[in-house]
Motif scaffolding. Structure first.
Motif, PDB file in Angstrom:
ATOM      1  N   LEU A   5     -15.545 -53.789  34.568  1.00 11.76           N
ATOM      2  CA  LEU A   5     -15.448 -53.016  36.035  1.00 11.76           C
ATOM      3  C   LEU A   5     -15.456 -51.633  35.772  1.00 11.76           C
ATOM      4  CD1 LEU A   5     -11.007 -52.973  34.966  1.00 11.76           C
ATOM      5  CD2 LEU A   5     -12.378 -54.322  36.392  1.00 11.76           C
ATOM      6  N   THR A   6     -16.009 -51.650  37.148  1.00 10.27           N
ATOM      7  CA  THR A   6     -16.768 -50.193  37.235  1.00 10.27           C
ATOM      8  C   THR A   6     -15.788 -49.575  36.928  1.00 10.27           C
ATOM      9  OG1 THR A   6     -16.112 -50.020  39.812  1.00 10.27           O
ATOM     10  CG2 THR A   6     -18.115 -51.478  38.881  1.00 10.27           C
ATOM     11  N   GLU A   7     -16.316 -48.552  36.189  1.00  9.62           N
ATOM     12  CA  GLU A   7     -14.900 -47.630  35.953  1.00  9.62           C
ATOM     13  C   GLU A   7     -14.496 -47.025  37.621  1.00  9.62           C
ATOM     14  OE1 GLU A   7     -15.355 -41.943  34.915  1.00  9.62           O
ATOM     15  OE2 GLU A   7     -17.521 -43.543  35.700  1.00  9.62           O
ATOM     16  N   SER A   8     -15.091 -46.642  38.898  1.00  8.66           N
ATOM     17  CA  SER A   8     -13.622 -47.275  39.904  1.00  8.66           C
ATOM     18  C   SER A   8     -12.830 -47.827  39.776  1.00  8.66           C
ATOM     19  CB  SER A   8     -15.293 -46.310  41.190  1.00  8.66           C
ATOM     20  OG  SER A   8     -14.162 -46.415  42.067  1.00  8.66           O
ATOM     21  N   ALA A   9     -13.008 -48.718  39.766  1.00  6.72           N
ATOM     22  CA  ALA A   9     -11.725 -50.378  39.825  1.00  6.72           C
ATOM     23  C   ALA A   9     -11.081 -50.076  38.589  1.00  6.72           C
ATOM     24  CB  ALA A   9     -13.114 -51.596  39.330  1.00  6.72           C
ATOM     25  N   ALA A  10     -12.155 -49.628  37.358  1.00  2.00           N
ATOM     26  CA  ALA A  10     -10.680 -49.147  35.906  1.00  2.00           C
ATOM     27  C   ALA A  10      -9.728 -47.921  36.413  1.00  2.00           C
ATOM     28  CB  ALA A  10     -11.516 -48.865  34.695  1.00  2.00           C
ATOM     29  N   LYS A  11     -10.254 -46.926  36.825  1.00  2.00           N
ATOM     30  CA  LYS A  11      -9.681 -45.656  37.393  1.00  2.00           C
ATOM     31  C   LYS A  11      -8.588 -46.510  38.534  1.00  2.00           C
ATOM     32  CE  LYS A  11     -12.503 -42.190  36.412  1.00  2.00           C
ATOM     33  NZ  LYS A  11     -13.702 -41.205  36.854  1.00  2.00           N
ATOM     34  N   HIS A  12      -8.724 -47.281  39.147  1.00  2.00           N
ATOM     35  CA  HIS A  12      -7.426 -47.906  40.251  1.00  2.00           C
ATOM     36  C   HIS A  12      -6.276 -48.485  39.586  1.00  2.00           C
ATOM     37  CE1 HIS A  12      -5.776 -48.182  43.929  1.00  2.00           C
ATOM     38  NE2 HIS A  12      -6.480 -49.580  43.808  1.00  2.00           N
ATOM     39  N   VAL A  13      -7.017 -48.993  38.823  1.00  2.00           N
ATOM     40  CA  VAL A  13      -5.683 -50.362  37.963  1.00  2.00           C
ATOM     41  C   VAL A  13      -5.115 -49.448  37.158  1.00  2.00           C
ATOM     42  CG1 VAL A  13      -5.965 -52.345  36.479  1.00  2.00           C
ATOM     43  CG2 VAL A  13      -7.255 -52.236  38.086  1.00  2.00           C
ATOM     44  N   ALA A  14      -6.007 -48.857  35.852  1.00  2.00           N
ATOM     45  CA  ALA A  14      -4.740 -48.025  35.526  1.00  2.00           C
ATOM     46  C   ALA A  14      -4.291 -46.546  36.414  1.00  2.00           C
ATOM     47  CB  ALA A  14      -5.699 -46.830  34.650  1.00  2.00           C
ATOM     48  N   ASN A  15      -4.408 -46.434  37.484  1.00  2.00           N
ATOM     49  CA  ASN A  15      -3.235 -44.911  38.572  1.00  2.00           C
ATOM     50  C   ASN A  15      -2.295 -45.894  38.879  1.00  2.00           C
ATOM     51  OD1 ASN A  15      -5.084 -43.038  37.640  1.00  2.00           O
ATOM     52  ND2 ASN A  15      -6.027 -42.674  39.291  1.00  2.00           N
ATOM     53  N   TYR A  16      -3.056 -47.393  39.185  1.00  2.00           N
ATOM     54  CA  TYR A  16      -1.466 -48.535  39.172  1.00  2.00           C
ATOM     55  C   TYR A  16      -0.423 -48.926  38.587  1.00  2.00           C
ATOM     56  CZ  TYR A  16       0.579 -51.883  41.998  1.00  2.00           C
ATOM     57  OH  TYR A  16       2.307 -52.667  42.216  1.00  2.00           O
ATOM     58  N   LEU A  17      -0.932 -48.967  37.132  1.00  2.00           N
ATOM     59  CA  LEU A  17      -0.619 -49.361  36.254  1.00  2.00           C
ATOM     60  C   LEU A  17       0.620 -48.120  36.050  1.00  2.00           C
ATOM     61  CD1 LEU A  17      -2.763 -51.741  34.028  1.00  2.00           C
ATOM     62  CD2 LEU A  17      -0.990 -52.999  35.445  1.00  2.00           C
ATOM     63  N   ALA A  18       0.175 -47.122  35.680  1.00  2.59           N
ATOM     64  CA  ALA A  18       0.925 -46.213  35.242  1.00  2.59           C
ATOM     65  C   ALA A  18       2.056 -45.424  36.324  1.00  2.59           C
ATOM     66  CB  ALA A  18      -0.263 -44.791  35.350  1.00  2.59           C
ATOM     67  N   GLN A  19       1.576 -45.966  37.664  1.00  4.22           N
ATOM     68  CA  GLN A  19       2.720 -45.251  38.344  1.00  4.22           C
ATOM     69  C   GLN A  19       3.694 -47.087  38.431  1.00  4.22           C
ATOM     70  OE1 GLN A  19       0.809 -45.674  42.146  1.00  4.22           O
ATOM     71  NE2 GLN A  19       0.072 -43.584  41.908  1.00  4.22           N
ATOM     72  N   ARG A  20       3.286 -48.180  38.332  1.00  5.26           N
ATOM     73  CA  ARG A  20       4.243 -49.065  38.177  1.00  5.26           C
ATOM     74  C   ARG A  20       5.051 -49.147  36.598  1.00  5.26           C
ATOM     75  NH1 ARG A  20       2.127 -54.837  36.948  1.00  5.26           N
ATOM     76  NH2 ARG A  20       3.953 -56.473  37.319  1.00  5.26           N
ATOM     77  N   GLY A  21       4.966 -48.351  35.464  1.00  9.15           N
ATOM     78  CA  GLY A  21       5.317 -48.523  34.627  1.00  9.15           C
ATOM     79  C   GLY A  21       5.394 -49.487  33.726  1.00  9.15           C
ATOM     80  N   LYS A  22       4.565 -50.749  34.029  1.00 10.99           N
ATOM     81  CA  LYS A  22       4.370 -52.047  32.799  1.00 10.99           C
ATOM     82  C   LYS A  22       3.126 -52.201  33.207  1.00 10.99           C
ATOM     83  CE  LYS A  22       6.654 -54.766  35.991  1.00 10.99           C
ATOM     84  NZ  LYS A  22       7.716 -55.503  36.164  1.00 10.99           N
ATOM     85  N   GLY A  23       3.136 -53.503  33.088  1.00  6.31           N
ATOM     86  CA  GLY A  23       1.120 -53.777  32.564  1.00  6.31           C
ATOM     87  C   GLY A  23       0.728 -53.715  31.570  1.00  6.31           C
ATOM     88  N   VAL A  24      -0.431 -55.365  31.474  1.00  4.06           N
ATOM     89  CA  VAL A  24      -0.765 -54.895  30.488  1.00  4.06           C
ATOM     90  C   VAL A  24      -2.443 -55.115  30.773  1.00  4.06           C
ATOM     91  CG1 VAL A  24      -0.002 -56.138  28.816  1.00  4.06           C
ATOM     92  CG2 VAL A  24      -1.307 -57.414  30.355  1.00  4.06           C
ATOM     93  N   GLY A  25      -2.783 -55.433  31.879  1.00  5.23           N
ATOM     94  CA  GLY A  25      -4.351 -55.467  32.908  1.00  5.23           C
ATOM     95  C   GLY A  25      -3.776 -55.678  34.173  1.00  5.23           C
ATOM     96  N   VAL A  26      -5.361 -56.277  35.032  1.00  7.62           N
ATOM     97  CA  VAL A  26      -5.915 -57.028  36.056  1.00  7.62           C
ATOM     98  C   VAL A  26      -5.763 -58.516  35.535  1.00  7.62           C
ATOM     99  CG1 VAL A  26      -7.989 -56.594  35.995  1.00  7.62           C
ATOM    100  CG2 VAL A  26      -7.072 -57.012  37.767  1.00  7.62           C
ATOM    101  N   ARG A  27      -5.542 -59.630  36.163  1.00 10.87           N
ATOM    102  CA  ARG A  27      -5.948 -60.994  36.015  1.00 10.87           C
ATOM    103  C   ARG A  27      -6.386 -61.221  37.161  1.00 10.87           C
ATOM    104  NH1 ARG A  27      -3.678 -64.310  32.546  1.00 10.87           N
ATOM    105  NH2 ARG A  27      -1.867 -63.461  32.626  1.00 10.87           N
TER     106      ARG A  27
END
Length: 107
Positions: A5-27
């Motif tokens: 993941l680029t840094e931009s993609a990783a930040k987007h995924v991490a922010n979404y998972l934090a808002q979602r309140g669950k998840g281990v990553g992206v598939r």
């Protein structure tokens, strides 16, 4: 080769998972469809399956099934903003051709 993941993609995924309140990553994966044969799949993952190949970029896990890894080996996932559009972009070194509508690709 690893899937990254680029840094931009990783930040987007991490922010979404934090808002979602669950998840281990992206598939990431591929499915058969479209004029060129294959299309990318992307979804947030809540669990790691035993068959998953796991990569990590900037602290974010990327999960891939063994079948898809053949087509995605060496791929970088980016998150881009172009004008009013934003979204994930697959930078896949295995991609040889893309259909005109951009929905599917061929390796």
């Amino acid at each position: 080769m690893p899937i990254t993941l680029t840094e931009s993609a990783a930040k987007h995924v991490a922010n979404y998972l934090a808002q979602r309140g669950k998840g281990v990553g992206v598939r990431l994966g591929v499915k058969t469809t479209g004029c060129s044969g294959l299309a990318y799949k992307l979804e947030y993952a809540d669990v790691v399956s035993p068959e998953d190949q796991v990569f990590e970029s900037y602290g974010v896990k990327v999960l891939i099934d063994p079948k898809s890894l053949t087509y995605l080996d060496g791929t970088e996932l980016d998150f881009v903003r172009e004008g009013l559009q934003q979204g994930f972009k697959f930078n896949n070194p295995n991609e040889r051709d893309r259909c005109g509508c951009g929905e599917s690709f061929r390796v």
